[in-house]
Design an enzyme around this catalytic site. Structure first.
Site, short mmCIF file in Angstrom:
data_model
loop_
_atom_site.label_atom_id
_atom_site.label_comp_id
_atom_site.label_asym_id
_atom_site.label_seq_id
_atom_site.Cartn_x
_atom_site.Cartn_y
_atom_site.Cartn_z
N ASP A 90 0.82 -1.22 0.00
CA ASP A 90 0.00 0.00 0.00
C ASP A 90 0.85 1.26 0.00
O ASP A 90 0.34 2.36 -0.17
CB ASP A 90 -0.97 0.00 1.19
CG ASP A 90 -0.25 -0.13 2.53
OD1 ASP A 90 0.62 0.72 2.82
OD2 ASP A 90 -0.55 -1.05 3.29
N ASP A 141 9.11 -11.67 -4.92
CA ASP A 141 8.94 -12.43 -3.68
C ASP A 141 10.01 -11.98 -2.68
O ASP A 141 11.21 -12.13 -2.93
CB ASP A 141 9.10 -13.92 -4.02
CG ASP A 141 8.98 -14.80 -2.79
OD1 ASP A 141 8.76 -14.26 -1.68
OD2 ASP A 141 9.12 -16.03 -2.93
N ASP A 160 6.36 -5.75 6.48
CA ASP A 160 5.01 -5.19 6.57
C ASP A 160 4.11 -6.14 5.80
O ASP A 160 3.71 -5.87 4.67
CB ASP A 160 5.06 -3.79 5.95
CG ASP A 160 3.71 -3.10 5.94
OD1 ASP A 160 2.73 -3.71 6.41
OD2 ASP A 160 3.64 -1.97 5.44
N SER A 161 3.81 -7.26 6.42
CA SER A 161 3.16 -8.35 5.70
C SER A 161 1.76 -8.60 6.21
O SER A 161 1.35 -8.09 7.25
CB SER A 161 3.97 -9.63 5.89
OG SER A 161 3.77 -10.13 7.20
N PRO A 167 0.31 -15.76 1.15
CA PRO A 167 1.65 -15.34 0.74
C PRO A 167 2.55 -14.89 1.89
O PRO A 167 3.77 -14.90 1.75
CB PRO A 167 1.40 -14.18 -0.24
CG PRO A 167 -0.05 -13.89 -0.23
CD PRO A 167 -0.76 -14.98 0.48
#
Lengths: 286, 286
Positions: A90, A141, A160-161, A167
């Protein structure tokens, strides 16, 4: 009763609780190769991004998360020149990072380009730094990125996952942390969002344990409010190659950008650990 | 969609958000002369008390609120012997207060006796101190209590009330604070729950202003997580007749009872104010 045509609801199945936001309309929905992304216009929270049914962010309160995932770690590192953001599509973390004039290079490694493209469209206020010449947006990735990157090539890594489902799963493993550690310079710091201290200790504590097992010398969790996430109480965990330094006080007091939540007192306060957390940490060691 | 037979939902109309807990069954419902009280057995949060549709407390997370409404103020006062709790009918604050050996006398002034009787039945873990010889349970109007009580007759007042709607309304006024100030001894401290810093600044800031207008010399807000309340981020505001002292460090480090959230670091950290709050405080002064 909440009319499902007028409310978006996220149920936390494990905690038998739910959080809902009243919506005006659905702005977008798509299934990418990685996940399902929905964007809503809400009545009280601005725009809302939802991935695979889980709230990612709202216009109204994302400042809490983005400030606390960036400024504490950047102001704890003595000289953060090179920053990677793993995930963070984002672009809100990237934007906060680039407010630091000492940062020379910030690379966002997001696996799903659609997250960024939709953020540019529906959360333009988070994407103001995307054209900064110091910014690089890679759609790759993150796990492979840290596996292949040269040793000592970064000062701060911000993970920041999403949650460790889909994923995001491989980002919570000892192997990933070992690769991160190798990539970090001597004063290197990593921060990763680490879920709710009340609702998700089963994620938070194994993650801290994996960071220590990977060789990080100091691991400390910080706490902050985040109303749109389950329980409203969230955390980030900082892992240091050598040690988490004291905050650069003078720089924080003289920071050249405004913040809505973060300041020097908040920086120190965020690391204060409640007793229930300290007890769980003690159990981690065994 | 949440089946209303299986979920209790509280909607925050002003913020267009809602919080829900999955329920096994309704244990009790009654309309008292003051309010409607409901008790539910939830799936993940133990028992739940709801008054006039608003969540009051759950077994699972009330420790956050009760610890933060009592220990910071009791450990900031140099010698808290006499304590009043205005409201607080669930007896959770009373129980925390009576863990302090220096307290000689704690009076709970709750307008609605039914809250206490239902708490004794459905939240017995909060009522363990009700038979303590230092405890007095009065079922009276707290506003009248402070109007009629002798000057200088109390050290700490804890206003553990509902929101400023219904019976709690008069507890948020300058007149009430003026009476409290008169009742307090020279080092006297008051704390009152002051709602969500994010959702309810329209309650929090006028309340702080009224406390100052009433003559309290120092007014400071503390922050803590509270998952079952709107936004999950809550506050209490401390008002001092003269000054809010430094925490009694040695006593906190040596406290003779366990806590799940509170400790010395948390005490200090809770008073760290975010920038958005500080800006609103600056506007208060004008």
């Amino acid at each position: 009763m909440l009319d499902p045509n007028r409310w978006f609801t996220e149920i936390d199945e494990d905690n038998h609780s739910a959080f809902s936001l009243q919506i005006k309309r659905k702005l977008h929905e798509e299934q990418t190769p990685f996940q399902k992304i929905e964007i809503y216009e809400t009545v009280g929270f601005g725009n809302l991004m939802v991935i695979d049914g889980f709230v990612m962010l709202s216009s109204r309160d994302n400042f809490l998360y983005h400030e606390m995932m960036t400024h504490p770690v950047l102001y704890s590192h003595p000289d953060p020149k090179r920053v990677w953001i793993i995930g963070g599509g984002d672009c809100g973390s990237l934007q906060e990072v680039l407010k630091h004039p000492e940062v020379e290079n910030a690379i966002q490694i997001e696996i799903d380009e659609r997250v960024t493209r939709l953020s540019e469209r529906y959360f333009p206020e988070l994407c103001q730094a995307n054209d900064d010449p110091r910014a690089q947006l890679k759609f790759e990735d993150g796990i492979q990125w840290v596996r292949e990157a040269p040793a000592g090539s970064v000062d701060v890594i911000i993970v920041d996952s999403t949650d460790p489902l889909g994923p995001g799963e491989g980002l919570f493993t000892e192997g990933f942390y070992r690769d991160c550690l190798r990539c970090l310079g001597d004063d290197g710091l990593l921060i990763q969002q680490s879920e709710s201290p009340l609702f998700h200790p089963h994620i938070l504590h194994p993650m801290r344990k994996a960071m220590k097992a990977a060789g990080f010398r100091e691991v400390k969790t910080l706490f902050f409010p985040q109303p749109v996430y389950p329980s409203g109480w969230w955390s980030g965990t900082v892992a240091a190659k050598t040690a988490i330094g004291q905050p650069r006080e003078a720089d924080i007091l003289d920071k050249p950008f405004p913040t809505r939540y973060y300041n020097l007192d908040i920086h120190r306060a965020a690391f204060a650990a409640p007793n229930c957390f300290l007890e769980a940490v003690a159990r981690e060691e065994n």
